[in-house]
Design an enzyme around this catalytic site. Structure first.
Site, PDB file in Angstrom:
ATOM      1  N   ASN A   1       0.603  -1.184  -0.105  1.00  0.00           N
ATOM      2  CA  ASN A   1       0.399  -0.256   0.490  1.00  0.00           C
ATOM      3  C   ASN A   1       1.354   1.252   0.100  1.00  0.00           C
ATOM      4  OD1 ASN A   1      -2.788   1.614   0.243  1.00  0.00           O
ATOM      5  ND2 ASN A   1      -1.779   1.828   2.684  1.00  0.00           N
TER       6      ASN A   1
ATOM      7  N   GLU B   1       5.594   9.840  -4.066  1.00  0.00           N
ATOM      8  CA  GLU B   1       5.108   8.823  -4.650  1.00  0.00           C
ATOM      9  C   GLU B   1       5.101   7.769  -6.058  1.00  0.00           C
ATOM     10  OE1 GLU B   1       0.666   9.096  -3.239  1.00  0.00           O
ATOM     11  OE2 GLU B   1       0.883  10.804  -2.064  1.00  0.00           O
TER      12      GLU B   1
ATOM     13  N   HIS C   1       1.119   5.257   1.926  1.00  0.00           N
ATOM     14  CA  HIS C   1       0.733   6.186   1.877  1.00  0.00           C
ATOM     15  C   HIS C   1       1.011   7.284   2.492  1.00  0.00           C
ATOM     16  CE1 HIS C   1      -2.273   7.431   5.285  1.00  0.00           C
ATOM     17  NE2 HIS C   1      -1.401   8.192   6.095  1.00  0.00           N
TER      18      HIS C   1
HETATM   19  C1  GAR Z   1      -2.282   8.817  -3.406  1.00  0.00           C
HETATM   20  O1  GAR Z   1      -1.340  10.616  -2.421  1.00  0.00           O
HETATM   21  C2  GAR Z   1      -2.732   8.125  -2.185  1.00  0.00           C
HETATM   22  O2  GAR Z   1      -0.874   8.045  -1.517  1.00  0.00           O
HETATM   23  C3  GAR Z   1      -3.194   8.333  -1.524  1.00  0.00           C
HETATM   24  O3  GAR Z   1      -4.314   8.898  -2.103  1.00  0.00           O
HETATM   25  C4  GAR Z   1      -3.773   9.259  -3.134  1.00  0.00           C
HETATM   26  C5  GAR Z   1      -4.126   8.391  -4.801  1.00  0.00           C
HETATM   27  O4  GAR Z   1      -4.129   9.388  -6.010  1.00  0.00           O
HETATM   28  N1  GAR Z   1      -4.139   7.436  -0.543  1.00  0.00           N
HETATM   29  C6  GAR Z   1      -4.035   7.122   1.036  1.00  0.00           C
HETATM   30  O5  GAR Z   1      -4.937   8.426   1.325  1.00  0.00           O
HETATM   31  C7  GAR Z   1      -4.489   5.851   1.456  1.00  0.00           C
HETATM   32  N2  GAR Z   1      -4.996   5.795   2.682  1.00  0.00           N
HETATM   33  P1  GAR Z   1      -4.724   8.619  -7.266  1.00  0.00           P
HETATM   34  O6  GAR Z   1      -5.044   8.215  -7.227  1.00  0.00           O
HETATM   35  O7  GAR Z   1      -3.730   9.993  -7.757  1.00  0.00           O
HETATM   36  O8  GAR Z   1      -2.657   7.915  -7.267  1.00  0.00           O
END
Ligand code: GAR
Length: 244
Positions: free
Chosen positions: A118, A191, A120
């Site tokens: 995952n 990320e 985060h």
């Molecule tokens: C990302 O920033 C990811 O790290 C976060 O949601 C976003 C998804 O963006 N995840 C969380 O907060 C999980 N707890 P994306 O759909 O553009 O990849």
């Protein structure tokens, strides 16, 4: 060749970054074989379609109301079982949750133990992770706590929420005047670079989990080779985003 499934519920920029790494031959021995979503209308489904990656929608529980806790659990278990069947049918070796807005239950966590990752969007996952901590909420909490730095964390999924063994982290300084949006944006750039690196480390069998801690075998020129291969992706990010 390892087959990867990505689980996502929204915008899908992390999914796109992983697909780009595979397409640009930065990720080696990895085939993005499947997208699993719990939201059929999510933009991520379009990204899969444009890249000819099969997308499967499984009815989920995020954002839904249930008459009782038991009903909610039943629906979640149903999702998990369908997801396990789908992963098996598609001969998936590794799962990456990327903006997947649903907690996985014990059955799937154990079926794919240390084969599910995952991402985060925080460095301190204990303080800025857990149930209900997703998206901009995470960054707003980091800012209101007056943190000097944040970042992103890639971890294996266990039965906790965001608490599994940490694989990689990238640190991003908090800047004066940052808003949740501006901080989220700078972290997202990291990320997109970090997730594929963690996937490659896993696929190259460089990760070992002992006592719930991940050790990484960096021997040889692994990181140098990775950085060299990834330059092309970083250049493409900078073209889209001159300040990156
Ligand atoms: C990302 O920033 C990811 O790290 C976060 O949601 C976003 C998804 O963006 N995840 C969380 O907060 C999980 N707890 P994306 O759909 O553009 O990849």
């Amino acid at each position: 060749m390892k087959r990867l499934a990505v689980f996502a519920s929204g915008r899908g920029s992390n999914f796109r970054a992983i697909v780009d790494h595979a397409r640009m031959n930065i990720l080696h021995d990895v085939e993005v074989g499947l997208l699993v979503t719990n939201d059929a209308a999510a933009p991520v489904v379009d990204i899969a379609r444009k890249n000819s990656i099969p997308a499967i929608h499984i009815e989920g529980i995020f954002g839904k109301k249930f008459p009782s806790k038991q009903e909610r659990e039943r629906a979640r278990n149903e999702f998990d079982q369908k997801a396990i069947d789908t992963l098996k049918e598609n001969r998936i070796d590794l799962v990456a949750l990327a903006g997947f807005m649903q907690v996985l239950g014990p059955s799937i966590v154990h079926a794919y133990e240390y084969r599910t990752m995952n991402i985060h969007p925080a460095k301190d996952v204990r303080r800025f992770g857990g149930p209900g901590m997703f998206g901009e909420r995470v960054h707003a909490a980091v800012l209101s706590a007056g943190e000097k730095e944040s970042g992103c964390t890639i971890h294996y999924v266990d039965e906790s929420v965001d608490g599994g063994p940490v694989i990689l982290q990238s640190i991003v300084p908090v800047e004066i005047g940052d808003t949740a949006e501006s901080l989220a944006h700078r972290i997202l750039i990291q990320e997109h670079r970090t997730y594929s690196k963690a996937i490659q480390l896993h696929v190259d069998n460089r990760l070992k989990v002992l006592d719930r801690k991940v050790t990484i075998d960096w021997s040889g020129n692994w990181e140098e080779d990775w950085n060299r291969r990834q330059e092309a992706f970083i250049r493409s990010q900078m073209l889209l985003e001159p300040a990156a």
